[in-house]
Design an enzyme around this catalytic site. Structure first.
Site, mmCIF file in Angstrom:
data_model
loop_
_atom_site.group_PDB
_atom_site.id
_atom_site.type_symbol
_atom_site.label_atom_id
_atom_site.label_comp_id
_atom_site.label_asym_id
_atom_site.label_seq_id
_atom_site.Cartn_x
_atom_site.Cartn_y
_atom_site.Cartn_z
ATOM 1 N N LYS A 99 -2.595 27.003 -5.203
ATOM 2 C CA LYS A 99 -1.974 28.274 -4.829
ATOM 3 C C LYS A 99 -2.746 29.442 -5.451
ATOM 4 O O LYS A 99 -3.065 30.424 -4.777
ATOM 5 C CB LYS A 99 -0.515 28.266 -5.301
ATOM 6 N N ARG A 141 5.502 30.940 -10.278
ATOM 7 C CA ARG A 141 5.376 29.703 -9.485
ATOM 8 C C ARG A 141 4.388 28.753 -10.141
ATOM 9 O O ARG A 141 3.391 29.179 -10.712
ATOM 10 C CB ARG A 141 4.838 30.031 -8.087
ATOM 11 N N GLY A 188 8.345 17.759 -7.132
ATOM 12 C CA GLY A 188 8.816 17.217 -8.406
ATOM 13 C C GLY A 188 8.558 18.178 -9.536
ATOM 14 O O GLY A 188 9.097 18.034 -10.625
ATOM 15 N N MET A 247 8.514 22.236 -11.081
ATOM 16 C CA MET A 247 9.231 23.485 -10.893
ATOM 17 C C MET A 247 8.526 24.273 -9.811
ATOM 18 O O MET A 247 7.301 24.392 -9.809
ATOM 19 C CB MET A 247 9.234 24.304 -12.182
ATOM 20 N N ARG A 291 -2.801 28.217 2.831
ATOM 21 C CA ARG A 291 -3.294 26.880 2.454
ATOM 22 C C ARG A 291 -3.626 26.128 3.731
ATOM 23 O O ARG A 291 -3.167 26.496 4.809
ATOM 24 C CB ARG A 291 -2.241 26.125 1.641
ATOM 25 N N HIS A 343 12.429 -0.465 -0.251
ATOM 26 C CA HIS A 343 11.417 -1.510 -0.412
ATOM 27 C C HIS A 343 10.856 -1.944 0.935
ATOM 28 O O HIS A 343 9.645 -2.024 1.142
ATOM 29 C CB HIS A 343 12.054 -2.707 -1.134
ATOM 30 N N ARG A 349 -10.680 -17.206 12.632
ATOM 31 C CA ARG A 349 -10.046 -18.274 11.833
ATOM 32 C C ARG A 349 -9.659 -19.439 12.737
ATOM 33 O O ARG A 349 -8.679 -19.365 13.461
ATOM 34 C CB ARG A 349 -8.803 -17.733 11.131
ATOM 35 N N ARG A 351 -15.161 -19.155 11.195
ATOM 36 C CA ARG A 351 -14.910 -19.837 9.926
ATOM 37 C C ARG A 351 -14.316 -21.208 10.212
ATOM 38 O O ARG A 351 -13.308 -21.320 10.914
ATOM 39 C CB ARG A 351 -13.948 -19.043 9.051
ATOM 40 N N GLU A 360 -15.707 -16.020 -1.965
ATOM 41 C CA GLU A 360 -14.302 -15.717 -2.229
ATOM 42 C C GLU A 360 -13.828 -16.336 -3.532
ATOM 43 O O GLU A 360 -12.636 -16.328 -3.837
ATOM 44 C CB GLU A 360 -13.429 -16.170 -1.058
ATOM 45 N N SER A 377 -20.089 -13.584 3.496
ATOM 46 C CA SER A 377 -18.993 -12.698 3.873
ATOM 47 C C SER A 377 -17.988 -12.713 2.721
ATOM 48 O O SER A 377 -17.473 -13.768 2.350
ATOM 49 C CB SER A 377 -18.343 -13.195 5.161
ATOM 50 N N GLY A 392 -14.778 -12.700 1.037
ATOM 51 C CA GLY A 392 -13.360 -12.918 1.344
ATOM 52 C C GLY A 392 -12.567 -12.300 0.206
ATOM 53 O O GLY A 392 -12.198 -12.962 -0.749
ATOM 54 N N THR A 393 -12.340 -11.003 0.313
ATOM 55 C CA THR A 393 -11.810 -10.277 -0.846
ATOM 56 C C THR A 393 -10.342 -10.586 -1.130
ATOM 57 O O THR A 393 -9.875 -10.318 -2.231
ATOM 58 C CB THR A 393 -12.012 -8.757 -0.678
ATOM 59 N N ASP A 451 -8.943 -13.705 -1.278
ATOM 60 C CA ASP A 451 -8.980 -14.790 -2.245
ATOM 61 C C ASP A 451 -9.764 -14.407 -3.491
ATOM 62 O O ASP A 451 -9.419 -14.815 -4.598
ATOM 63 C CB ASP A 451 -9.581 -16.057 -1.611
ATOM 64 N N CYS A 481 -14.741 -9.597 4.933
ATOM 65 C CA CYS A 481 -13.747 -9.924 5.952
ATOM 66 C C CYS A 481 -12.348 -10.052 5.370
ATOM 67 O O CYS A 481 -11.454 -10.567 6.009
ATOM 68 C CB CYS A 481 -14.144 -11.185 6.707
ATOM 69 N N TYR A 533 -21.933 -5.027 7.095
ATOM 70 C CA TYR A 533 -20.795 -4.753 7.962
ATOM 71 C C TYR A 533 -19.478 -4.964 7.234
ATOM 72 O O TYR A 533 -19.433 -5.599 6.184
ATOM 73 C CB TYR A 533 -20.832 -5.633 9.223
#
Lengths: 885, 885
Positions: free
Chosen positions: A26, A96, A105, A107, A352, A468, A574, A630, A758, A777, A779-780, A782, A843, A863
């Site tokens: 601001k 302000r 949240g 002031m 803004r 949730h 898969r 795979r 992985e 590749s 396998g993030t 696992d 992947c 990739y």
């Protein structure tokens, strides 16, 4: 110290490198407008740096700061020709907060600071409106007491309500000057009672208190929670803006309004906004009076009667319009502006970058390129890739006749149909049989995470937009309707009811998470399309990015969708998903229950034509683009029957004793299936499974060739490799089958063999594994599980505690964690060193996450591969990553 | 090529750097003896290098090699004054394999090569013993045909049996010259029938065939299996030794024998061995005649009547004794020697380091130091640390009266008592309640691994010394009796029977895995002690080693044992084991089932005094040595009741509804408990658990101080850390409790706070974690599991396939894997870089494995920690690691 408190018109602010960091959002904008010569009410900003000094000084302003503030206040007095606390022409100010980014949240605002028992009389005189002055004063006391002095607002509300009751009136507007006088007295008594002190009459003390309160609000519980959720560092601090008050409610030549330089909903290049004559800013928002349009065109289009600002205040409107254009040209972005007209004089209170829908963001960016306001690069960098998600969900085919049976909150966008289930277990069970489900729960808890993964959509009867269910579903990209109080759920009898209808487990419903509609039966959905501005933006993105974008897909439907979204190949097909089809699962079970290799080969022979058919279909759709297949990954027990009934069916069908099947199920049970007999470990034990799969791939290639379908080069991917020997043995297996098929068909087959990375060991020993791999590749999913030693399925129990305790800045299953990233970098370095031609991709689900895509780009992967509906997100993120390099 | 075929007396062999590698073990020793001037029958060695040439030349000897062999043969002819294939004085030779290390499964020996239809007559004439000559010839045909020509030996045995049947005699010795003549004819016919060729009469062809057979046997199935099991590389190859025959069976001035330079069983410095007059080597081994003692003393001590060699051939004995002394001095080790006396002339056929028991190995090493034959360093390096294991198992207290009910094979040493269980599940369940069990199975399979872990001993009714049960039990260090056919197991009725007695599930038995005795009831066992030579060796080891040796222990019994074995502290005290005691488990369950922090604190307060008492006891025993206490690690569900009955008990005891307990059990269920809500993750959710544990530790310290017990500095260890924030929060928690206890008691408390490094992320991010840790302890069990992504509990299903396929050189749960090692090195480097004072240790089961200890030493850790009974093994291994540096 003086450099930490900056007048809006000061030229010093030009020298500040990151005005937003130093002055807050601001403050930076007010200062910018001031320097541009726009009519900004005089004022100054106390820098974010002071926040730190304040906390270090025992949460108090030190003397030097107070001196600096007073000095700046004198400057405002000179600019406004008013005096703070003066009994004739008192200066009133607003105070302000203003952090680097807008942050609920904290002031927000204290208005009319500088009023006290005496200056209120001067205000009354000056405005010739005693009631207004008294009302302003009581509002100030109320606001100040609650925000600064910690006296709960309800104390004051109660007094007003009681007063009205006694007087026998209903509305605040029915109270007059005397009434407010009486209430002001009562208010001050409450303050004295609660704080043991008089309400401060010293205007300097008022100011000191308000500034301190802004700083204190930085560490309020709500602010902290917001920062945690939005990953805003604690040490940024907030700035404070002190600004002379202007009044839009001093008569009919006064007004106040909010205006966007373009339409934030459609993105059209037309001024869009609302204003109110003789009103204060809060009146526009409060909804007690209906605001009027700014432009004549908007008024006419909406069929409104109340005159627009363009019509009532043509001169001021013209001035405003010019300012808007100046601001947009300066900021090169659509602006969201607040203004006030005080006795015909226009004052700019704030500007803004305006919030906008994803659709309008795309249009504005593309338009601004056409208008030569920004470059293509800037257009690309301006769109949050994640926001595209909302443009990419299936919507209900509005041509279908639908029966809406109830409504709820539109908690996570997208429309989907499925069988109603009431437990996560059932959702998982049916998912195992490739059936779509809608998980219906009163509310969800972390124990339901696996069920929410398994279900295609989520419906709850309780909980809001941030429940949730809603939060998790949005994170997962699952359509969700939350808090549908129109349905009541009966777990015991496995049904839910509305007042008209009963829906039992297994019946099909459709939920539209974008609108909150719950519909009986299956409804056709419409696939989103990329066209017009969106398509143009994507083509620009493609022209900049280096990182290829593939998709994770194994069904023809998904594969087609991914291609339409611009996927440049399949990064993860898969094959096990193909095993679950009803006409195959029995052969799969027969294979697993075989006691000899011969029997197993017999069962596999039945599966071969199915797999082959699948591959032909997918290769056809991909039309020459690369496809990474795979080989079988999950532990065999995942394919076995679970319920008694299913076991009986298998027993009948395969002619095996129930006890024998049960004993095999027992044998295959695993304590930690995630770390069990799966991936290439299966093929070490039962090579014939992978042999069948490879044969299916190669025979599919040959059939495509024979049918003159554009040939693809399959990339055969071995899962769960951790040692050199595994990939070596597997490569030999693939080569062996290839040579067999080649010899049988007297033809050539090209293919690549590679591996998932992985497991931490595979990353650490990448130099050995790369000897036998054409590609890696990552396998993030696992890799994250094993690097952290955290099972994603079980993490629900403590993930909240971890975010609560700031242990995870961000869920490591959403964005690639630093430690996991280190392993990817190690593997990339060691792998490429060993094998210069090594192709590298990712992947895991991170492949569709912009932050992770940026990491992949920096690390130098070739990739990313993500789910079909994330492909455009990834294309944009990949372009941004390249541009940021 | 000529340098690849070396005469035993050649001086060339002096120049060979690694004679064993080049000439094989046997060849190197023969060559050594030759050069020392000892009486070795003339001969030569074909180098191990030729093995490779042989395989590359299509498994044939090339012309150059044949030429070289013939040249060396001529040399033997000159030395022996005999001629190969000569009809008057024919040279006969033996052909033996000889790899770098002795290796069963390979072709061993062909004797009397050079005999044919004609030379046999010459032998008969020369020895004046036709029967002997014919017998030798038929043995040669039999041996050669089976080993070289591939004609199964049973063909010949059958002919002999039939012949004896026809002749009506029982023993071979009853057959005479004519009988053998007839049989030789029959033998040759069989060979012709089976091989379509005549038995080779050309002695050069015989030799070529025999040498080729040795090389071929290097790749025999048995040899390959042996190499795999013993981690011998395939490319070492074998050498071939061709040596002129000498005969110990040419009359009463002939003899043959085997002798050790010291007693291989006790280690005493006394010649020990056996000989036979007028016999061939195989007669000593065959057991048809009872061999006689070598020395008079041995004969007298054993009360034997048959004269010793010292008495019958005093001259030759004297010569032999001198040679033995020479050999031992040369090799500086106890030798195992074969000799033959031919017409009073002593010939040395072989010398090698003698196999010995662990006990004698220790005595011999210590004695040789006293004798100044070797240095202390050499003594230490000479003992295989793993072999000490056999000296360190509890044995039955022979003073107890015992009732042996059956016997089986002594498959894994040690004695232990426990409740009989018939399933792995029951073993696990009782282990969960801290009860000792003996797992009784017909045989075990990989599915039983977890039960074998849980049980204290294993008993099977089927399977040999190399059965699954035996191999796995030895690996785990569990006492085991296998193949006890005297018991029959009835799974259905949960009992086993002998012909006299019935033992039902839950009854206590004792098994003695060192002798194979199965005993009814509990028997006291005697703890092994370190004294005498063993103690001396250990003290030498301690003087060299730098690596400290701690123990993993939490019970007073184990802790005392570990101290007696020389443990220098506790490296891992697992506090959860203290939770299972019968008087505590209910409080633990109450704590887990609590719904509020207040309730949980109440339950924890009940546990506090117990934990405190445990710690006091352990601190007392450790008497000033460091103790690393690991705070609670396993997931909470491990403590909950499992059976219906247990649940009911808990319900009654805690006054909670069964359904409520069941629902909590359901809530706590995990898909992958190994990767679940455990370790410090529990304390993030429920900090009060760790707070109680810390309080117990600190209050114990203070009580020790008050009681003037030598103070220890506790090292508080946080399990399962993967992020900096976790260790930071936990350190704050520990400090907070410490400060509370300090303030309450107005005293000082010293302590360290550190963490397990047992997750790949912790290793990768060690620089961050080390900021808040005084020490790291590598938890290599879990680190191996997560690095490989392999659950140890589930690996049984495929571990065999992995060893079969040579994917694992060695089980990574036994010796630290290379990839896991890389992570340890990374963590060590990064951790020390951040915090120079960081103390580093290892507390996984690898801490007791010599190979892993060597790794720890190289990597620069400060200590290893292992199970009490492995402490001496570790002390020795640590010394060896230091000496090898």
């Amino acid at each position: 110290m003086s450099n930490l408190i900056i007048n809006f018109n000061s030229n010093f602010s030009k020298k500040i490198k990151n005005p937003k960091n130093f002055l807050g959002g601001k403050g930076a904008n007010l200062s910018q407008m001031g320097r541009m010569g726009l009519p900004v009410p005089p004022g100054f900003t106390i820098s974010t740096k002071v926040c730190d000094i304040f906390y270090k000084n025992n949460k108090q302003l030190n003397k030097q700061l107070i001196k600096g503030i007073n000095k700046q206040l004198s400057q405002i007095e000179r600019e406004t020709n008013k005096k703070f606390g003066d009994l004739k022409n008192p200066l009133l100010v607003s105070v302000r907060s203003g952090a680097r980014v807008s942050m609920p949240g904290m002031m927000d605002t204290i208005l009319n600071l500088g009023l006290n028992d005496k200056t209120v009389m001067a205000l009354a005189k000056k405005t010739s409106n005693k009631r207004f002055a008294k009302d302003s004063y009581r509002r100030f006391i109320q606001m100040y007491s609650s925000v600064v002095l910690g006296v709960d607002s309800f104390n004051f509300e109660e007094l007003i309500e009681n007063y009205k009751l006694t007087k026998g009136v209903l509305l605040d507007t029915e109270l007059d000057e005397q009434d407010w006088d009486a209430l002001i007295r009562d208010f001050k008594n409450v303050v004295k009672e609660k704080t043991k002190k008089e309400f401060p009459q010293d205007v300097y003390k008022q100011l000191d208190g308000a500034i301190s309160a802004v700083f204190l609000s930085w560490q309020s519980h709500r602010a902290k929670v917001y920062r945690k959720l939005n990953h805003i560092p604690d040490d940024w601090g907030t700035a404070v803006n002190v600004q002379s008050m202007v009044f839009g409610n001093m008569g009919d030549d006064c007004a106040t309004g909010v205006v966007f330089t373009r339409d934030p909903s459609s993105g059209k290049n037309e001024i869009y906004g609302e204003y109110l004559i003789n009103a204060q800013g809060e009146d526009v928002v409060a909804g007690t009076r209906t605001p009027q349009h700014i432009t004549k065109k908007a008024r006419i289009n909406s069929g409104g009667k109340e005159l627009s600002m363009e019509e009532t205040m043509p001169k001021v409107f013209k001035q405003l319009k010019k300012i808007l254009s100046t601001l947009e040209k300066h900021y090169k972005d659509m602006q969201d502006v607040e203004f006030t007209v005080e006795n015909k004089k226009l004052w700019m209170l704030q500007t803004r970058s305006g919030k906008r829908t994803a659709k309008s963001a795309v249009k504005i960016a593309v338009d601004m390129v056409k208008e030569k306001l920004i470059s293509r690069k800037e257009a690309i960098l301006r769109i949050d890739p994640n926001s595209l998600d909302t443009l990419l969900h299936p919507t209900l085919d509005e041509k279908s006749e639908i029966e809406v049976i109830a409504k709820g909150l539109p908690a996570s966008p997208g429309a989907v149909s499925g069988k109603v289930v009431f437990s996560s277990e059932e959702a998982e069970r049916l998912n195992g049989m490739m059936q779509n489900t809608i998980l219906v729960r009163v509310e969800t808890s972390p124990e339901d995470i696996h069920g929410m993964h398994a279900a295609k959509g989520i419906l709850t009867s309780r909980g809001g937009m941030t429940s949730h269910a809603a939060v998790v579903a949005r994170g997962m990209g699952r359509p969700c309707i939350s808090g549908s109080s129109e349905i009541s759920i009966d777990y015991e009898n496995k049904l839910f009811k509305t007042d008209r209808i009963k829906v039992t487990e297994g019946e099909i419903i459709t939920i539209d998470g974008s609108t909150g509609r719950i519909i009986l039966g299956e409804v056709q959905t419409v696939k989103p399309e990329i066209s017009g501005d969106f398509s143009k933006l994507m083509s620009w993105a493609d022209s900049f990015r280096k990182l290829k974008v593939r998709t994770n897909s194994e069904t023809p439907v998904d594969t087609k969708a991914a291609r339409d979204f611009g996927a440049e190949g399949i990064g993860l097909c898969r094959t096990e998903h193909m095993f679950f089809d009803e006409d195959r699962i029995m052969s799969v079970r027969e294979m697993i229950l075989s006691k000899t290799t011969t029997d197993r080969n017999k069962a596999l022979a039945k599966l071969l034509p199915h797999q082959k058919k699948d591959f032909i279909e997918i290769f056809k759709i991909m039309n020459g683009l690369p496809v990474t297949v795979r080989l079988l990954d999950p532990p065999l027990h995942e394919f076995l029957p679970k319920s008694e009934k299913e076991i009986k069916d298998v027993s009948n069908s395969l002619g095996l004793a129930v006890t024998e099947i049960e004993s095999r199920i027992g044998e295959l049970h695993e304590h930690n299936p995630m770390l069990g007999h799966r991936g290439c470990r299966l093929a070490i034990s039962f090579p014939e499974i992978y042999e069948m799969q490879c044969r299916a791939i190669f025979e599919a290639i040959i059939e495509c060739k024979n049918k003159k379908i554009k040939s693809i080069i399959p990339e055969i991917m071995i899962p769960l490799v951790s040692t050199e020997a595994e990939i070596q043995i597997m490569k030999n297996l693939v080569d062996k089958v290839a040579n067999q098929v080649k010899a049988e068909n007297k033809t050539k087959i090209d293919y690549l063999v590679g591996t998932m990375i992985e497991l931490p060991r595979a990353a650490i020993k990448a130099q050995d594994i790369a000897k036998h791999a054409d590609f890696f590749s990552f396998g993030t999913n696992d890799l994250t599980q094993t690097t952290f030693g955290i099972s994603r399925d079980d993490s629900g129990k403590f993930l909240n505690d971890y975010i609560e305790n700031k242990i995870f800045d961000i869920d490591p299953f959403v964005s690639i964690d630093e430690g996991v990233g280190d392993l990817i970098e190690i593997a990339t370095f060691k792998g490429r060193k060993q094998n210069k031609k090594l192709k590298l991709g990712i992947c895991g689900e991170h492949g569709g996450d912009p932050k992770s895509i940026n990491f992949c780009s920096t690390t130098g992967l070739n990739y990313v591969s993500c789910s079909p509906y994330r492909v455009p997100v990834a294309r944009l993120a990949a372009a941004q990553a390249q541009l940021k390099k």
